[in-house]
Design a protein around this motif. Structure first.
Motif, PDB file in Angstrom:
ATOM      1  N   TYR A  29       0.890  -1.157   0.000  1.00  0.00           N
ATOM      2  CA  TYR A  29       0.000   0.000   0.000  1.00  0.00           C
ATOM      3  C   TYR A  29       0.927   1.204   0.000  1.00  0.00           C
ATOM      4  CZ  TYR A  29      -2.675   3.906   1.678  1.00  0.00           C
ATOM      5  OH  TYR A  29      -3.224   5.151   1.792  1.00  0.00           O
ATOM      6  N   ALA A  30       0.768   2.102  -0.961  1.00  0.00           N
ATOM      7  CA  ALA A  30       1.602   3.298  -1.044  1.00  0.00           C
ATOM      8  C   ALA A  30       0.715   4.506  -1.290  1.00  0.00           C
ATOM      9  CB  ALA A  30       2.621   3.173  -2.167  1.00  0.00           C
ATOM     10  N   GLU A  31       1.077   5.616  -0.652  1.00  0.00           N
ATOM     11  CA  GLU A  31       0.310   6.852  -0.818  1.00  0.00           C
ATOM     12  C   GLU A  31       1.248   8.047  -0.753  1.00  0.00           C
ATOM     13  OE1 GLU A  31      -3.464   9.189   1.248  1.00  0.00           O
ATOM     14  OE2 GLU A  31      -2.634   7.417   2.202  1.00  0.00           O
ATOM     15  N   TYR A  32       1.118   8.914  -1.751  1.00  0.00           N
ATOM     16  CA  TYR A  32       1.858  10.179  -1.773  1.00  0.00           C
ATOM     17  C   TYR A  32       0.994  11.260  -1.154  1.00  0.00           C
ATOM     18  CZ  TYR A  32       5.160   8.117  -5.065  1.00  0.00           C
ATOM     19  OH  TYR A  32       6.098   7.318  -5.655  1.00  0.00           O
ATOM     20  N   GLN A  33       1.564  11.997  -0.196  1.00  0.00           N
ATOM     21  CA  GLN A  33       0.846  13.109   0.406  1.00  0.00           C
ATOM     22  C   GLN A  33       1.096  14.351  -0.449  1.00  0.00           C
ATOM     23  OE1 GLN A  33       2.114  10.621   2.720  1.00  0.00           O
ATOM     24  NE2 GLN A  33      -0.041  10.154   2.594  1.00  0.00           N
ATOM     25  N   VAL A  34       0.302  14.452  -1.493  1.00  0.00           N
ATOM     26  CA  VAL A  34       0.288  15.599  -2.399  1.00  0.00           C
ATOM     27  C   VAL A  34      -1.169  15.897  -2.675  1.00  0.00           C
ATOM     28  CG1 VAL A  34       2.508  15.095  -3.496  1.00  0.00           C
ATOM     29  CG2 VAL A  34       0.423  14.107  -4.439  1.00  0.00           C
ATOM     30  N   SER A  35      -1.436  17.052  -3.185  1.00  0.00           N
ATOM     31  CA  SER A  35      -2.819  17.369  -3.506  1.00  0.00           C
ATOM     32  C   SER A  35      -2.936  17.583  -5.011  1.00  0.00           C
ATOM     33  CB  SER A  35      -3.286  18.611  -2.747  1.00  0.00           C
ATOM     34  OG  SER A  35      -4.660  18.835  -2.977  1.00  0.00           O
ATOM     35  N   VAL A  36      -3.084  16.466  -5.715  1.00  0.00           N
ATOM     36  CA  VAL A  36      -3.185  16.502  -7.169  1.00  0.00           C
ATOM     37  C   VAL A  36      -4.416  15.694  -7.571  1.00  0.00           C
ATOM     38  CG1 VAL A  36      -2.068  15.901  -9.343  1.00  0.00           C
ATOM     39  CG2 VAL A  36      -0.675  16.590  -7.390  1.00  0.00           C
ATOM     40  N   PRO A  37      -5.380  16.330  -8.200  1.00  0.00           N
ATOM     41  CA  PRO A  37      -6.526  15.550  -8.680  1.00  0.00           C
ATOM     42  C   PRO A  37      -6.055  14.462  -9.649  1.00  0.00           C
ATOM     43  CG  PRO A  37      -6.984  17.898  -8.841  1.00  0.00           C
ATOM     44  CD  PRO A  37      -5.519  17.755  -8.508  1.00  0.00           C
ATOM     45  N   PHE A  38      -6.598  13.276  -9.515  1.00  0.00           N
ATOM     46  CA  PHE A  38      -6.172  12.171 -10.360  1.00  0.00           C
ATOM     47  C   PHE A  38      -6.347  12.494 -11.843  1.00  0.00           C
ATOM     48  CE2 PHE A  38      -6.416   8.059 -12.464  1.00  0.00           C
ATOM     49  CZ  PHE A  38      -5.242   7.487 -12.001  1.00  0.00           C
ATOM     50  N   THR A  39      -7.335  13.289 -12.169  1.00  0.00           N
ATOM     51  CA  THR A  39      -7.577  13.652 -13.570  1.00  0.00           C
ATOM     52  C   THR A  39      -6.420  14.448 -14.167  1.00  0.00           C
ATOM     53  OG1 THR A  39      -8.814  15.598 -12.831  1.00  0.00           O
ATOM     54  CG2 THR A  39     -10.088  13.611 -13.344  1.00  0.00           C
ATOM     55  N   GLU A  40      -5.528  14.982 -13.338  1.00  0.00           N
ATOM     56  CA  GLU A  40      -4.375  15.741 -13.820  1.00  0.00           C
ATOM     57  C   GLU A  40      -3.113  14.892 -13.930  1.00  0.00           C
ATOM     58  OE1 GLU A  40      -3.781  19.371 -11.632  1.00  0.00           O
ATOM     59  OE2 GLU A  40      -5.897  19.900 -11.767  1.00  0.00           O
ATOM     60  N   ILE A  41      -3.213  13.622 -13.609  1.00  0.00           N
ATOM     61  CA  ILE A  41      -2.051  12.733 -13.658  1.00  0.00           C
ATOM     62  C   ILE A  41      -1.998  12.028 -15.007  1.00  0.00           C
ATOM     63  CG2 ILE A  41      -1.032  10.640 -12.671  1.00  0.00           C
ATOM     64  CD1 ILE A  41      -2.201  11.552  -9.988  1.00  0.00           C
ATOM     65  N   ASP A  42      -0.838  12.113 -15.636  1.00  0.00           N
ATOM     66  CA  ASP A  42      -0.623  11.413 -16.901  1.00  0.00           C
ATOM     67  C   ASP A  42      -0.182   9.986 -16.563  1.00  0.00           C
ATOM     68  OD1 ASP A  42      -0.231  10.690 -19.516  1.00  0.00           O
ATOM     69  OD2 ASP A  42       1.500  12.012 -19.836  1.00  0.00           O
ATOM     70  N   TRP A  43      -1.145   9.135 -16.298  1.00  0.00           N
ATOM     71  CA  TRP A  43      -0.863   7.797 -15.785  1.00  0.00           C
ATOM     72  C   TRP A  43      -0.352   6.824 -16.838  1.00  0.00           C
ATOM     73  CZ3 TRP A  43      -3.793   4.198 -18.214  1.00  0.00           C
ATOM     74  CH2 TRP A  43      -5.018   4.601 -18.732  1.00  0.00           C
ATOM     75  N   VAL A  44      -0.543   7.097 -18.102  1.00  0.00           N
ATOM     76  CA  VAL A  44      -0.108   6.169 -19.157  1.00  0.00           C
ATOM     77  C   VAL A  44       1.405   5.935 -19.106  1.00  0.00           C
ATOM     78  CG1 VAL A  44       0.005   5.769 -21.653  1.00  0.00           C
ATOM     79  CG2 VAL A  44      -2.109   6.628 -20.610  1.00  0.00           C
ATOM     80  N   PRO A  45       2.250   6.978 -19.104  1.00  0.00           N
ATOM     81  CA  PRO A  45       3.691   6.709 -19.031  1.00  0.00           C
ATOM     82  C   PRO A  45       4.118   6.146 -17.670  1.00  0.00           C
ATOM     83  CG  PRO A  45       3.290   9.078 -19.015  1.00  0.00           C
ATOM     84  CD  PRO A  45       1.978   8.412 -19.294  1.00  0.00           C
ATOM     85  N   ILE A  46       3.391   6.477 -16.625  1.00  0.00           N
ATOM     86  CA  ILE A  46       3.703   5.921 -15.304  1.00  0.00           C
ATOM     87  C   ILE A  46       3.448   4.418 -15.310  1.00  0.00           C
ATOM     88  CG2 ILE A  46       3.129   5.950 -12.847  1.00  0.00           C
ATOM     89  CD1 ILE A  46       2.343   8.940 -13.249  1.00  0.00           C
ATOM     90  N   ASN A  47       2.313   4.017 -15.862  1.00  0.00           N
ATOM     91  CA  ASN A  47       2.016   2.586 -15.971  1.00  0.00           C
ATOM     92  C   ASN A  47       3.085   1.868 -16.789  1.00  0.00           C
ATOM     93  OD1 ASN A  47      -0.296   2.817 -14.447  1.00  0.00           O
ATOM     94  ND2 ASN A  47      -1.704   2.343 -16.102  1.00  0.00           N
TER      95      ASN A  47
END
Length: 106
Positions: free
Chosen positions: A7-25
């Motif tokens: 279980y991992a969690e970053y304490q940042v305030s970024v709406p998920f809709t603003e994350i470019d998850w494709v390159p992260i995946n």
């Protein structure tokens, strides 16, 4: 240990809709032993994290050291990480329908 959850969690305030998850995946998929990840987005907090399944403690730790910690430094954030033994809880989890225990190949 042949089944490890992170279980991992970053304490940042970024709406998920603003994350470019494709390159992260794509980057995550390069790590040995990663079986799955479920992305998490904190309700009313916009924290970002995930629930991961790995095939070994060694591969889980390599992922933490090789991706999660460096990314924390990159975003100047705070990271919370917890490791869990998936084998000791297998019978109890399967009994309640956990999707991580639906196949006999694990």
């Amino acid at each position: 240990m042949s089944q490890v959850f992170i279980y991992a969690e970053y304490q940042v305030s970024v709406p998920f809709t603003e994350i470019d998850w494709v390159p992260i995946n794509a980057e995550m998929k390069k790590f040995a032993g990663l079986i799955s990840k479920t992305w998490l987005s904190g309700i009313n907090t916009n924290t970002v994290g995930g629930f991961y399944e790995f095939d070994s403690l060694k591969n889980a730790q390599n992922y933490i050291d090789g991706l999660l910690i460096p990314f924390t430094k990159q975003i100047n954030g705070t990271l919370s990480v917890k490791l869990f033994d998936g084998i000791v809880t297998k019978e109890a989890s399967a009994d309640i329908g956990s999707p991580f225990y639906l196949t006999t190949s694990r």
